[in-house]
Design a protein around this motif. Structure first.
Motif, PDB file in Angstrom:
ATOM      1  N   VAL A 138       2.355   1.755  -3.535  1.00  9.03           N
ATOM      2  CA  VAL A 138       1.373   2.282  -4.488  1.00  9.03           C
ATOM      3  C   VAL A 138       1.144   3.775  -4.237  1.00  9.03           C
ATOM      4  O   VAL A 138       1.077   4.582  -5.172  1.00  9.03           O
ATOM      5  N   LEU A 139       1.036   4.148  -2.961  1.00  7.84           N
ATOM      6  CA  LEU A 139       0.843   5.557  -2.630  1.00  7.84           C
ATOM      7  C   LEU A 139       2.040   6.393  -3.069  1.00  7.84           C
ATOM      8  O   LEU A 139       1.887   7.486  -3.640  1.00  7.84           O
TER       9      LEU A 139
ATOM     10  N   LEU B 287       4.192   5.735  -5.475  1.00  9.33           N
ATOM     11  CA  LEU B 287       4.202   5.826  -6.928  1.00  9.33           C
ATOM     12  C   LEU B 287       3.167   6.827  -7.430  1.00  9.33           C
ATOM     13  O   LEU B 287       3.417   7.576  -8.381  1.00  9.33           O
ATOM     14  N   GLY B 288       1.999   6.843  -6.777  1.00 13.16           N
ATOM     15  CA  GLY B 288       0.969   7.788  -7.177  1.00 13.16           C
ATOM     16  C   GLY B 288       1.390   9.232  -6.953  1.00 13.16           C
ATOM     17  O   GLY B 288       1.200  10.095  -7.828  1.00 13.16           O
ATOM     18  N   VAL B 289       1.988   9.498  -5.794  1.00  9.20           N
ATOM     19  CA  VAL B 289       2.450  10.862  -5.499  1.00  9.20           C
ATOM     20  C   VAL B 289       3.561  11.272  -6.459  1.00  9.20           C
ATOM     21  O   VAL B 289       3.570  12.402  -6.981  1.00  9.20           O
TER      22      VAL B 289
ATOM     23  N   ARG C  62       0.831  -1.201   0.000  1.00  9.79           N
ATOM     24  CA  ARG C  62       0.000   0.000   0.000  1.00  9.79           C
ATOM     25  C   ARG C  62       0.867   1.254   0.000  1.00  9.79           C
ATOM     26  O   ARG C  62       0.583   2.230  -0.702  1.00  9.79           O
TER      27      ARG C  62
ATOM     28  N   SER D 184       4.073  10.174  -9.489  1.00  7.05           N
ATOM     29  CA  SER D 184       3.512  10.372 -10.822  1.00  7.05           C
ATOM     30  C   SER D 184       2.849  11.743 -10.930  1.00  7.05           C
ATOM     31  O   SER D 184       3.016  12.448 -11.936  1.00  7.05           O
ATOM     32  N   ALA D 185       2.109  12.128  -9.891  1.00  8.46           N
ATOM     33  CA  ALA D 185       1.449  13.433  -9.901  1.00  8.46           C
ATOM     34  C   ALA D 185       2.477  14.557  -9.929  1.00  8.46           C
ATOM     35  O   ALA D 185       2.329  15.538 -10.679  1.00  8.46           O
TER      36      ALA D 185
ATOM     37  N   THR E 276      10.577   5.048  -4.324  1.00 13.94           N
ATOM     38  CA  THR E 276       9.581   4.124  -3.783  1.00 13.94           C
ATOM     39  C   THR E 276      10.200   3.182  -2.765  1.00 13.94           C
ATOM     40  O   THR E 276       9.646   2.968  -1.671  1.00 13.94           O
TER      41      THR E 276
END
Length: 227
Positions: A20-21, A23-25, A17, A27-28, A55
């Motif tokens: 994933v968080l 990677l999302g941050v 988890r 990417s943004a 990551t």
């Protein structure tokens, strides 16, 4: 009499988890960086390198075991970890002696993770700060301090995992030095150019970093549980 059988509960592991968080941050932030600057993209392999480093650093720091020790022991371990990070920064070229007498600073808008690259040269110290590598070095220094708490708190025989981790982590500096040398010399990351794979040194350094972060966070020679 009817008996109801419920399926076993399933949940995503906490480290996954967190990954994933992270990677999302990233990417943004990368999309915002590309939208606000003239920085371009690079080869997918090299674009992935910063994402892997950051990551892994976030997951390792977030889920590493934090032994409870006294304030003095915590400060000693923290000081050694900070010294280790500074030494690793010196070896990789992030920190060094100034080559020129004057003072200068600039910001290179390289691809996400590689940039924005900050360079500074003062009267005594010179800095070359690649974002993803700075995150990795700081994370390793912190993880080293946590591994040393085992040795301080439990003794050398019980905390041998931390000692082994230090040796494993020290070896990760070798491929980093090679990649940094290529970068600073223009072979891997030239001024104003996109990064390219030079002899696989960046990929080798990434693999060594992942291994070192895992050994320092999990410390496999001692009992360890993800939280």
């Amino acid at each position: 009499m009817t008996r109801t059988v419920s399926a076993p509960a399933w949940s995503v592991p906490a480290p996954l988890r967190t990954a994933v968080l992270a990677l999302g941050v990233q990417s943004a932030l990368a999309l915002a960086y590309l939208g606000l600057t003239d920085a371009g993209l690079t080869a997918p392999t090299m674009l992935a390198v910063p994402f892997v480093w950051v990551t892994v650093a976030v997951v390792a720091v977030r889920h590493a075991d934090r032994p409870r020790v006294g304030r003095v022991s915590r400060w000693i371990a923290g000081g050694i970890g900070a010294a280790y990070a500074l030494g690793l920064g010196w070896l990789t070229g992030a920190v060094g002696a100034a080559a020129n007498a004057g003072t200068s600073a600039d910001l290179l808008l390289l691809p996400p993770g590689w940039g924005p690259l900050f360079r500074y040269s003062g009267s005594q110290v010179a800095l070359t700060l690649i974002p993803y590598r700075l995150v990795g070095i700081v994370a390793l220094g912190y993880l080293v301090s946590l591994a040393l708490r085992d040795v301080v708190d439990e003794g050398l025989s019980v905390g041998v995992g931390g000692v082994v981790a230090l040796g494993s982590c020290a070896s990760c500096a070798l491929p980093l030095v090679a990649s940094a040398a290529g970068a600073l010399g223009g072979a891997g990351l030239g001024v104003g150019a996109a990064p390219t794979v030079g002899g696989g040194t960046y990929l080798l350094g990434t693999a060594a970093f992942v291994l070192a972060a895992w050994v320092l966070a999990a410390r496999p020679l001692r009992r360890y549980t993800w939280r």
